[in-house]
Every structure is written in C-alpha cells, then in structure tokens.
Motif scaffolding. Structure first.
Motif, PDB file in Angstrom:
ATOM      1  N   PRO A   1       6.845   6.543   0.994  1.00 58.12           N
ATOM      2  CA  PRO A   1       6.935   5.154   1.453  1.00 58.12           C
ATOM      3  C   PRO A   1       8.260   4.540   1.060  1.00 58.12           C
ATOM      4  CG  PRO A   1       5.633   5.276  -0.534  1.00 58.12           C
ATOM      5  CD  PRO A   1       5.969   6.694  -0.164  1.00 58.12           C
TER       6      PRO A   1
ATOM      7  N   ASN B   1       3.586  11.790  -1.291  1.00 63.46           N
ATOM      8  CA  ASN B   1       3.326  12.621  -0.105  1.00 63.46           C
ATOM      9  C   ASN B   1       3.760  11.923   1.179  1.00 63.46           C
ATOM     10  OD1 ASN B   1       2.204  14.630  -1.691  1.00 63.46           O
ATOM     11  ND2 ASN B   1       0.111  13.858  -1.467  1.00 63.46           N
ATOM     12  N   CYS B   2       3.601  10.574   1.208  1.00 61.67           N
ATOM     13  CA  CYS B   2       3.944   9.820   2.410  1.00 61.67           C
ATOM     14  C   CYS B   2       5.384   9.301   2.397  1.00 61.67           C
ATOM     15  CB  CYS B   2       3.002   8.627   2.565  1.00 61.67           C
ATOM     16  SG  CYS B   2       1.420   9.089   3.306  1.00 61.67           S
TER      17      CYS B   2
ATOM     18  N   SER C   1      -3.088   9.146   3.094  1.00 63.01           N
ATOM     19  CA  SER C   1      -1.862   9.895   2.799  1.00 63.01           C
ATOM     20  C   SER C   1      -1.871  11.240   3.522  1.00 63.01           C
ATOM     21  CB  SER C   1      -1.735  10.105   1.293  1.00 63.01           C
ATOM     22  OG  SER C   1      -0.632  10.922   0.984  1.00 63.01           O
ATOM     23  N   ASP C   2      -3.032  11.895   3.549  1.00 60.98           N
ATOM     24  CA  ASP C   2      -3.134  13.175   4.282  1.00 60.98           C
ATOM     25  C   ASP C   2      -2.871  12.975   5.773  1.00 60.98           C
ATOM     26  OD1 ASP C   2      -3.827  14.300   1.877  1.00 60.98           O
ATOM     27  OD2 ASP C   2      -5.987  14.307   2.283  1.00 60.98           O
TER      28      ASP C   2
ATOM     29  N   ARG D   1       1.822   8.104  -2.461  1.00 58.48           N
ATOM     30  CA  ARG D   1       3.128   7.605  -2.013  1.00 58.48           C
ATOM     31  C   ARG D   1       4.173   8.712  -1.998  1.00 58.48           C
ATOM     32  NH1 ARG D   1       3.184   1.647  -4.953  1.00 58.48           N
ATOM     33  NH2 ARG D   1       2.637   0.466  -3.074  1.00 58.48           N
TER      34      ARG D   1
ATOM     35  N   GLY E   1      -0.959  10.762   7.006  1.00 56.37           N
ATOM     36  CA  GLY E   1       0.391  10.259   7.224  1.00 56.37           C
ATOM     37  C   GLY E   1       0.452   8.811   7.683  1.00 56.37           C
ATOM     38  N   ASP E   2      -0.628   8.063   7.465  1.00 58.27           N
ATOM     39  CA  ASP E   2      -0.684   6.665   7.890  1.00 58.27           C
ATOM     40  C   ASP E   2      -0.213   5.787   6.732  1.00 58.27           C
ATOM     41  OD1 ASP E   2      -1.201   4.226   8.992  1.00 58.27           O
ATOM     42  OD2 ASP E   2      -3.221   4.736   9.690  1.00 58.27           O
ATOM     43  N   ALA E   3       1.128   5.648   6.596  1.00 55.00           N
ATOM     44  CA  ALA E   3       1.691   4.928   5.457  1.00 55.00           C
ATOM     45  C   ALA E   3       1.392   3.432   5.515  1.00 55.00           C
ATOM     46  CB  ALA E   3       3.202   5.159   5.394  1.00 55.00           C
TER      47      ALA E   3
END
Length: 410
Positions: A402, A399-400, A362-363, A397, A365-367
């Motif tokens: 989705p 943070n990203c 999540s940090d 989720r 940004g790889d959803a």
C-alpha cells in the motif's frame, strides 16, 4: 435406638418414662463416643506434624483395652494412613507390622501400605504385597488396582499394569470396570495406543460397557497421532453396537478426518452429524472449519446456511471459522457480504475477525477495501491494540504494497 423407642412410644403407652429416659441416656453416650471418634478421624486425616501423631499414638495405646473392637480398627487404620500422608515410610511399615501381629489387616489397610511402597519408589514390594493379598484370599478391590495405574502413569509402567489387570481378570478377584476405564484413559494420555487397543479388546471381552466419554477419548487418542483408519474402524465397531453418536463424538471424528485430508470420510461424517439435528454450536463450527480445511469454501457456506435455517445462532467464533473457511476455500468474493450480514445480526467482530478478513482482502489484492477495513479496526477500542492484529496488518500491507505506512495508533 433412641429414634426407635420414641417412635414406639407413640403407639405403645406401656413403655414407661423411666425406660425412655434410659434409652435416651444410652443414646447420648453413644453420641459422645461418636463425637470423639470424629475428632480422632479429623486429626488423623489432616496430619501436619509427625511428632504429634507419635504422641497421639502413645496416648491411644493406653486406651485401647477399653475401646470397642471396631474403634480399635478405625484408630489403627487412620494412623497408618496418617503416616502415609506424612511420607513417614518407616513408621508406616512399623504400624502395618503391628497391625498384622494383632489382626487380619482390612483391604483399606493393605491399600495404604501398598500406596506407601509405590510412593517411595518400591513397586516390586507393592507387587509382592498384592500377591500376598491374593494368596491370603483377600480381594484387593478396585482402589488398589487404581493406585497401581496412577503410579504407572507417573513412572512409565503402564504396560506392566495392563499385564497385571489381564492376569487378575483370569483369577478369582477380577478388577471391576473402573480400573479398566482408568487404565484406558492413562494409556491414551501417555500415547501408548497399541496397549490401549489391547485394553479395549479386553474390556469388550469382559462385557464392561463403554460410555460416550470413553469412546470419544479412544477416537481422540487414535486421531491425534494420525491413525485415522484405526479410528474409523473403531467407529464402525461403535456403530455395530447400536450406540448413537452425540455431538462430542462427531466433533472429534470430523476434526481428525479433516485435519488429515480424508475427504470422503469427512463428508460422510458431516452428513451423519446433520441428520442428528444437533443444536450444538461447537459441532456446527467444527463442520464449517472442516470444509475449510478441505478447501471447499462454498460447502462451508452451505453448512452455515443450514445452521441458520435450524435457528441456531452462530457465535463470533463460528463467524471467524466461516471467514477462514471461505478464505482457504477460495470463495473470497463471499467474505465481504457475509461480514456485513454478521454486523446486521448484532454479533460483534473481534481482532481475529478483522485479521482474517484483512488477510483475505490482501490475498485478493483489494488494497482499497483492505485499507478501509484497517481504519475501521483501528478505530474499534476493543481490538485496536491487539498485538496479533497489528502483525496481521503489517503482513497484509507488505503483500499488497500500500501507499500509506501502517498506523498502529488506537
């Protein structure tokens, strides 16, 4: 006596059968009396009813004239201790006065009455009894000093106990090593660090040795309140005495120095710990965690590789600390390869493992990778319904951002 006669009879034929029988008979009588003593002691050591103790006391008074002197001492001392256990303070005071009128109380009897004074909240009377013992040239012994320490811990009187031990150390009856060690632990537990260092200085002046356990507690007491310079100064004193640190000492020092961002000191300690070639998995785990706290993710990975080269098998906790160190140390690209290596080594990930890696993705940004790992975690029966993992997934989720909503089903 029976054993001696039997052993002699094998080599001395002149001992008659009648004489051997007489010795056997006397031995059996002694055994019967000892059995009676054991019953008394068992009854008095496990008192349950004060009235029963009173009745027993009256019955025994009628038999005291026929008792041996040592048996009388045993009876009086055990009765006094029984009153203390039942918190019958007035009866204990009466019994001790009765003992003093007949004999010179033994140290164990003094200990019982002093503990009565302490337990009923009258430390001044206990102190006066201790002074009376010393005036009468009776050695209080370590047990009485330990009683004062135990009472002081519960009533915030440890500084007075420290002053008492210091004064006693300059007198005729010096406390042994155990009361000082017990006081050292109690002062650290209560957070009285200045007094703890005074006690440490006095222990050294008296020449009493400290074991690794005592040193570890001293380091932990100072480190837990952030007094890192004092802790390191004490460690320098430790090294000057030629003592070899063990895994517990290094783990305590490294944990505290890294928690308070003492970078150079932490690295020096880790280097020293590695040179000991310790096979302690907790120590290696703490070294990995320390590098993560200092945001040196690749250094934590280097320590992990050294652990593997030493053929020390990391546990799930060790892997989790490595992933956390890589995340806080900014080495996010190393997490996924190491996670695959963990699976190949047949170490099962738990909810903390998945939570740490999901947060790391999540940090980054790889959803896509994060969602794939979430699906894998939710399909695992052992971790799917862990509340902490569900909360981590929700935060990750959010943070990203989705496209799919969170699925909390197992």
């Amino acid at each position: 006596a029976h054993r001696v006669v039997c052993s002699r009879s094998q080599f001395s034929p002149q001992i008659s059968h009648r004489r051997k029988y007489t010795w056997k008979r006397s031995y059996s009588l002694i055994s019967e009396e000892d059995d009676q003593k054991k019953k008394w002691i068992k009854f008095l050591q496990q008192p349950s009813d004060l009235q029963a103790i009173h009745q027993f006391e009256e019955e025994m008074k009628k038999k005291t004239e026929s008792m041996e002197w040592t048996t009388q001492l045993l009876f009086h001392g055990c009765t006094l201790e029984a009153f203390r256990k039942l918190k019958a303070w007035d009866d204990a005071e009466r019994k001790f006065a009765e003992i003093k009128s007949m004999i010179k109380p033994r140290p164990r009897m003094w200990q019982s009455i002093i503990e009565c004074d302490l337990e009923r909240g009258d430390p001044s009377k206990a102190r006066s009894r201790l002074e009376e013992m010393i005036e009468k040239d009776i050695d209080p012994g370590d047990h009485i000093y330990n009683s004062f320490t135990e009472h002081g811990r519960n009533n915030d009187e440890l500084p007075w106990v420290l002053d008492m031990l210091i004064a006693a150390s300059d007198g005729k009856f010096k406390p042994g090593r155990l009361p000082w060690i017990k006081l050292l632990f109690a002062l650290g537990h209560e957070g009285k660090l200045d007094q703890q260092l005074v006690a440490y200085d006095k222990i050294r002046a008296l020449g009493y040795p400290l074991g690794l356990r005592e040193w570890t507690i001293l380091f932990d007491s100072l480190g837990s309140v952030g007094r890192i310079p004092s802790m390191l100064s004490l460690f320098a004193d430790f090294q000057q005495q030629g003592i070899t640190p063990d895994a517990h000492v290094y783990a305590t020092l490294i944990s505290h120095t890294s928690s308070h961002a003492f970078v150079e000191e932490t690295i020096t300690l880790i280097q020293g710990a590695i040179t000991t070639q310790s096979r302690s998995v907790p120590l290696w785990s703490i070294m990995i965690q320390a590098m993560g706290r200092l945001k040196r993710g690749m250094d934590s990975l280097d320590i992990f590789r050294l652990m593997q080269q030493a053929h020390i098998k990391p546990t799930t906790i060790t892997w989790n600390l490595l992933f956390q160190a890589l995340r806080t140390g900014g080495a996010l690209s190393e997490i996924q390869p190491m996670f695959r290596e963990m699976k190949r080594s047949n170490v099962a990930p738990n909810h903390a493992t998945y939570g740490t890696i999901i947060s790391a993705l999540s940090d980054a940004g790889d959803a896509v990778e994060m969602e794939a790992l979430i699906d894998e975690a939710l399909k695992s029966k052992s971790v799917a319904m862990e509340k902490q993992l569900i909360e981590v997934i929700q935060r990750a989720r959010a943070n990203c951002t989705p496209k799919t909503p969170v699925n909390t089903a197992p």
